[in-house]
Design a protein around this motif. Structure first.
Motif, short mmCIF file in Angstrom:
data_model
loop_
_atom_site.label_atom_id
_atom_site.label_comp_id
_atom_site.label_asym_id
_atom_site.label_seq_id
_atom_site.Cartn_x
_atom_site.Cartn_y
_atom_site.Cartn_z
N LEU A 211 -34.25 -42.90 -53.08
CA LEU A 211 -34.49 -41.96 -54.17
C LEU A 211 -35.78 -41.18 -53.93
O LEU A 211 -35.85 -39.96 -54.13
N LEU A 212 -36.82 -41.91 -53.52
CA LEU A 212 -38.12 -41.30 -53.28
C LEU A 212 -38.01 -40.25 -52.18
O LEU A 212 -38.54 -39.13 -52.30
N PHE A 213 -37.33 -40.62 -51.10
CA PHE A 213 -37.15 -39.70 -49.97
C PHE A 213 -36.46 -38.42 -50.44
O PHE A 213 -36.94 -37.30 -50.20
N THR A 214 -35.35 -38.58 -51.14
CA THR A 214 -34.58 -37.42 -51.56
C THR A 214 -35.39 -36.55 -52.51
O THR A 214 -35.45 -35.32 -52.35
N ALA A 215 -36.00 -37.18 -53.51
CA ALA A 215 -36.75 -36.41 -54.50
C ALA A 215 -37.95 -35.72 -53.84
O ALA A 215 -38.23 -34.54 -54.10
N PHE A 216 -38.63 -36.45 -52.97
CA PHE A 216 -39.81 -35.88 -52.32
C PHE A 216 -39.45 -34.67 -51.48
O PHE A 216 -40.05 -33.60 -51.60
N VAL A 217 -38.44 -34.84 -50.62
CA VAL A 217 -38.03 -33.74 -49.75
C VAL A 217 -37.59 -32.54 -50.59
O VAL A 217 -38.00 -31.41 -50.35
N ALA A 218 -36.73 -32.83 -51.59
CA ALA A 218 -36.17 -31.73 -52.37
C ALA A 218 -37.27 -30.97 -53.11
O ALA A 218 -37.34 -29.74 -53.06
N LEU A 219 -38.14 -31.71 -53.78
CA LEU A 219 -39.13 -31.04 -54.63
C LEU A 219 -40.32 -30.51 -53.83
O LEU A 219 -40.62 -29.32 -53.87
N VAL A 220 -40.97 -31.40 -53.08
CA VAL A 220 -42.17 -30.99 -52.34
C VAL A 220 -41.78 -30.01 -51.22
O VAL A 220 -42.46 -29.00 -51.00
N GLY A 221 -40.68 -30.31 -50.52
CA GLY A 221 -40.24 -29.43 -49.44
C GLY A 221 -39.94 -28.03 -49.94
O GLY A 221 -40.41 -27.03 -49.40
N THR A 222 -39.17 -27.97 -51.03
CA THR A 222 -38.82 -26.67 -51.59
C THR A 222 -40.07 -25.91 -52.02
O THR A 222 -40.22 -24.72 -51.73
N GLY A 223 -40.97 -26.61 -52.71
CA GLY A 223 -42.20 -25.98 -53.15
C GLY A 223 -43.02 -25.46 -51.98
O GLY A 223 -43.55 -24.34 -52.02
N TYR A 228 -45.43 -21.39 -48.82
CA TYR A 228 -46.02 -21.06 -47.51
C TYR A 228 -45.00 -20.59 -46.48
O TYR A 228 -45.36 -20.29 -45.35
N GLY A 229 -43.73 -20.56 -46.86
CA GLY A 229 -42.66 -20.27 -45.89
C GLY A 229 -42.87 -18.97 -45.12
O GLY A 229 -42.61 -18.90 -43.92
N LEU A 230 -43.36 -17.95 -45.81
CA LEU A 230 -43.48 -16.65 -45.16
C LEU A 230 -44.50 -16.66 -44.03
O LEU A 230 -44.47 -15.80 -43.16
N ARG A 231 -45.38 -17.67 -44.06
CA ARG A 231 -46.36 -17.75 -42.97
C ARG A 231 -45.72 -18.07 -41.63
O ARG A 231 -46.36 -17.91 -40.59
N LEU A 232 -44.48 -18.58 -41.66
CA LEU A 232 -43.79 -18.85 -40.40
C LEU A 232 -43.74 -17.61 -39.52
O LEU A 232 -43.72 -17.70 -38.30
N GLY A 233 -43.74 -16.47 -40.16
CA GLY A 233 -43.69 -15.22 -39.42
C GLY A 233 -44.93 -14.95 -38.59
O GLY A 233 -44.90 -14.14 -37.68
N SER A 234 -46.02 -15.65 -38.91
CA SER A 234 -47.25 -15.38 -38.15
C SER A 234 -47.42 -16.33 -36.97
O SER A 234 -48.40 -16.26 -36.25
N LEU A 235 -46.46 -17.23 -36.77
CA LEU A 235 -46.52 -18.07 -35.57
C LEU A 235 -46.25 -17.20 -34.34
O LEU A 235 -45.57 -16.19 -34.42
N LYS A 236 -46.79 -17.62 -33.21
CA LYS A 236 -46.71 -16.80 -32.00
C LYS A 236 -45.43 -17.05 -31.20
O LYS A 236 -45.01 -16.22 -30.42
N VAL A 273 -34.05 -26.83 -48.42
CA VAL A 273 -35.47 -26.49 -48.49
C VAL A 273 -35.70 -25.09 -47.90
O VAL A 273 -36.41 -24.26 -48.47
N PHE A 274 -35.06 -24.82 -46.75
CA PHE A 274 -35.27 -23.52 -46.11
C PHE A 274 -34.44 -22.40 -46.74
O PHE A 274 -34.59 -21.24 -46.38
N ALA A 275 -33.54 -22.79 -47.67
CA ALA A 275 -32.82 -21.76 -48.40
C ALA A 275 -33.80 -20.87 -49.15
O ALA A 275 -33.52 -19.70 -49.43
N GLU A 276 -34.99 -21.42 -49.46
CA GLU A 276 -36.00 -20.64 -50.18
C GLU A 276 -36.51 -19.47 -49.34
O GLU A 276 -37.05 -18.50 -49.89
N ALA A 277 -36.40 -19.58 -48.02
CA ALA A 277 -36.93 -18.52 -47.15
C ALA A 277 -35.82 -17.83 -46.37
O ALA A 277 -36.09 -17.03 -45.48
N ARG A 278 -34.57 -18.12 -46.72
CA ARG A 278 -33.47 -17.67 -45.87
C ARG A 278 -33.34 -16.16 -45.82
O ARG A 278 -33.08 -15.59 -44.76
#
Lengths: 424, 424
Positions: A211-223, A228-236, A273-278
């Motif tokens: 339960l902890l794993f699922t809730a943590f990934v879903a909530l913290v990952g999504t947040g 910060y997802g858009l920062r992926l664009g600044s990777l080289k 989680v990555f649906a937020e930046a898709r």
């Protein structure tokens, strides 16, 4: 011919079979996934035997140990298939936002819980009180009937272009919860079969962890991705957003498998989680070719594991038919109860969508077999139930979705077939 | 944790190492592929040992036979790596039309032939007349020095965005011919070592088969796709053009490997054939995510095979350094001669691009080792030569292409980094 060449040939044969079958089934207006499964049965070791036989080079690498060579091929197939189903659920996750799941969270929870309780009771009731099998045996059959294997349903929902429907969201959310419940049940029956008792603390730890794993990934990952997802664009590095999302997919798949959940649950959560930046990074469009390359392997390799000769065994088939019908009815009724407010068709869609049993049921049955808790014919019954509940899903879901709002025309819309993205 | 979970973790670790290394190397303006190779060395069994150790579940699947379990993991890694390099050469093929290769055909042929003869003579001359090793041993070392492994060069040329340059075409064309020559040489030395003589008929059959395969695929395949390729759009299955091209990639890779050529030659030819239809179906764009997912595995797994401790053995390193220098000089001079008309820099580019030895050299050396034709230290010499000729390529090619017409700015153009396709 060295061993890698032989394996490349196997992959070629599998991919060829998948694509010929998909084309054929599209032409006769049937779900391509059924074609891929049947192609697997056909080329598999129980029929034509076109794949799975180690060549001389591989046997030599294992110092002449043919069984070990075969085992190693199985490992390769299994990993490739696993990558396929992981990518499939990752992709489905990309099409599903956490908010979509939370919106149907209550219903999904109800669907999962009632959809686990009723099949168990039906399976146990049939085997124990009705047919007079021993209690442990009946518990194992009941337990093998509870867990939904959501892979095939996800594939069919995608193929039908209805992954965004309320029913699909409920099924996906319920599948995650269902998997947590299945894990708990597995821990319970394993305890019962080995020590005869169950440690409440142990089960609690396992459940809490999942339960902890699922809730943590879903909530913290999504947040995190939202912030910060858009920062992926600044990777080289080249193609960073896709690379990072695939990395998280592999990591969460491995992590969720290592705490006892299915790898596909982690992959689904990674996608969600990555649906937020898709949209920003066009992740779905980029992930699609990987999907098209790897996913067919899962379904063909799954089909190849089906021993069709089981279906000729009349001694087994009677019980198997009864167990299968109860397995279907159990999910239809149990899951249907969870979504009654949405009307009969939606209840049927969710019930059928949750019907396929798969690896978890087989794991329970294998465990029972290896511990001597169930005899071999009962194991075969579970195998048949698992196959039939899976095969029934694509055609029935197709019929149930025909004319459903949001569903595409059931006739093939040929103008979209030439394009890459007929169903995104 | 079951065996598939452990393998998923391995893939995660490999992909993580690849991506961290690529990002790091991009930031210090070095070729990412070198980062991936070094990451492989670091996490591999000879250093940190993060991958390659079978877990208890896998060992149990092999009935406690740990060696067999390790062998099976190697098989999995090898297949995943092979898929990576096959996809890489397929992709490079997609960027190369047959007409481009034919235009440089004469030069490519010359580069291949002279680039095979001179390294062989240098290697043989060093080991035999100069260092006094036995004749068979010298022949094996010479033979191990002839074959170019074009994978890394293709990757660097792609990363630099110069895959369309004349030098790149010459290298790719020469690599195909070089591989045919290498196969013939392998047949000859194998004959010499086992029976002490060579059957001209046998060698002729092998060579004829390889030539026929290459010519048939290149000419008939290209003609077929040019004439009928657009019909792929009328297939009913999802993403048919990509699926069919990937199918041909797998098929030709397996086929070319099964007649003794490298699998990547078949994959390259498959890509080249579908280059005729690439614009219409946007095949490059679609294949890129598959490239980005699978190719890094090849380079990390390749790095993981490097036993860095060899480089500490001063007894071996003297000979190894001499053989490596001759291996580099041999290709520089031999291949340079083939393109003299293009000027010094082009000659250097082609020479360096053809310098990396790889699997074929190691196959020759392994054969010699297993037949007792060469002793273990000489095998290590070949391994070191193979590693060093590979590692030298990315930085040197980068320098040689700096300021070359058609090459991108050597500074990272950060505005293109956010996009998916900085170098298509």
């Amino acid at each position: 011919m060295n061993e890698i060449t032989a394996l490349l040939f196997d992959l070629f044969v599998v991919f060829l079979a998948a694509k010929v079958a998909a084309e054929l089934f599209e032409r006769i207006h049937q779900p391509p996934v059924i074609g891929e499964l049947l192609a697997g049965v056909l080329i598999g070791p129980f029929a034509l035997g076109l794949i799975g036989t180690p060549d001389a080079g591989l046997v030599a690498a294992f110092h002449g140990d043919e069984a070990a060579a075969e085992e190693s091929i199985k490992l390769v197939y299994h990993l490739v298939a696993e990558l396929g189903i992981v990518v499939l659920l990752f992709f489905v996750g990309l099409e599903t936002r956490l908010a979509d799941i939370l919106r149907v969270g209550g219903r999904a929870g109800l669907v999962a819980v009632v959809g686990v309780v009723i099949p168990f009771m039906l399976g146990y009731g049939l085997m124990g009180p009705l047919l007079g099998h021993p209690s442990v045996e009946s518990i194992f059959v009941g337990a093998a009937m509870v867990a939904t294997s959501v892979g095939i349903t996800a594939r069919v929902l995608r193929d039908l272009g209805v992954i965004g429907s309320t029913e699909s969201r409920i099924i996906l959310g319920a599948a995650v919860i269902d998997d947590i419940l299945a894990m708990i049940i597995l821990a319970v029956v394993a305890g019962l079969a080995t020590t005869g008792s169950v440690s409440a603390v142990e089960v609690g730890v396992i459940a809490g962890q999942a339960l902890l794993f699922t809730a943590f990934v879903a909530l913290v990952g999504t947040g995190t991705v939202r912030r910060y997802g858009l920062r992926l664009g600044s990777l080289k590095m080249d193609g960073a957003p896709l690379a990072v999302s695939l990395l998280v997919m592999l990591g969460l798949a491995a992590l969720s498998a290592s705490i006892g959940l299915a790898a596909i649950i982690g992959a689904f959560l990674a996608g969600m989680v990555f649906a937020e930046a898709r949209e920003h990074f066009d992740l779905e469009h980029q992930a699609l070719p990987i999907y098209q390359f790897l996913v067919p392997f899962f379904f063909v390799f799954t089909g190849a594991q089906v021993d069709w000769r089981l279906f000729l065994d009349t001694g087994i088939m009677g019980t198997a038919a009864a167990v299968t019908i109860l397995a279907l009815l159990g999910k239809m009724v149990g899951c249907g109860i969870g979504v009654l407010g949405l009307g009969g068709r939606s209840a049927a869609i969710v019930g059928v969508g949750m019907a396929p049993r798969g690896e978890v049921g087989l794991i329970v049955a294998s465990l029972g077999l290896s511990l001597g808790a169930i005899p071999s014919p009962i194991f075969s019954v579970v195998v048949i139930m698992s196959i039939l509940t899976t095969l029934v899903v694509p055609p029935v879901l197709r019929i149930l979705f025909a004319g459903h709002p949001g569903a595409p025309a059931t006739d093939d819309d040929s103008e979209s077939q030439a394009g890459l993205l007929p169903d995104l």
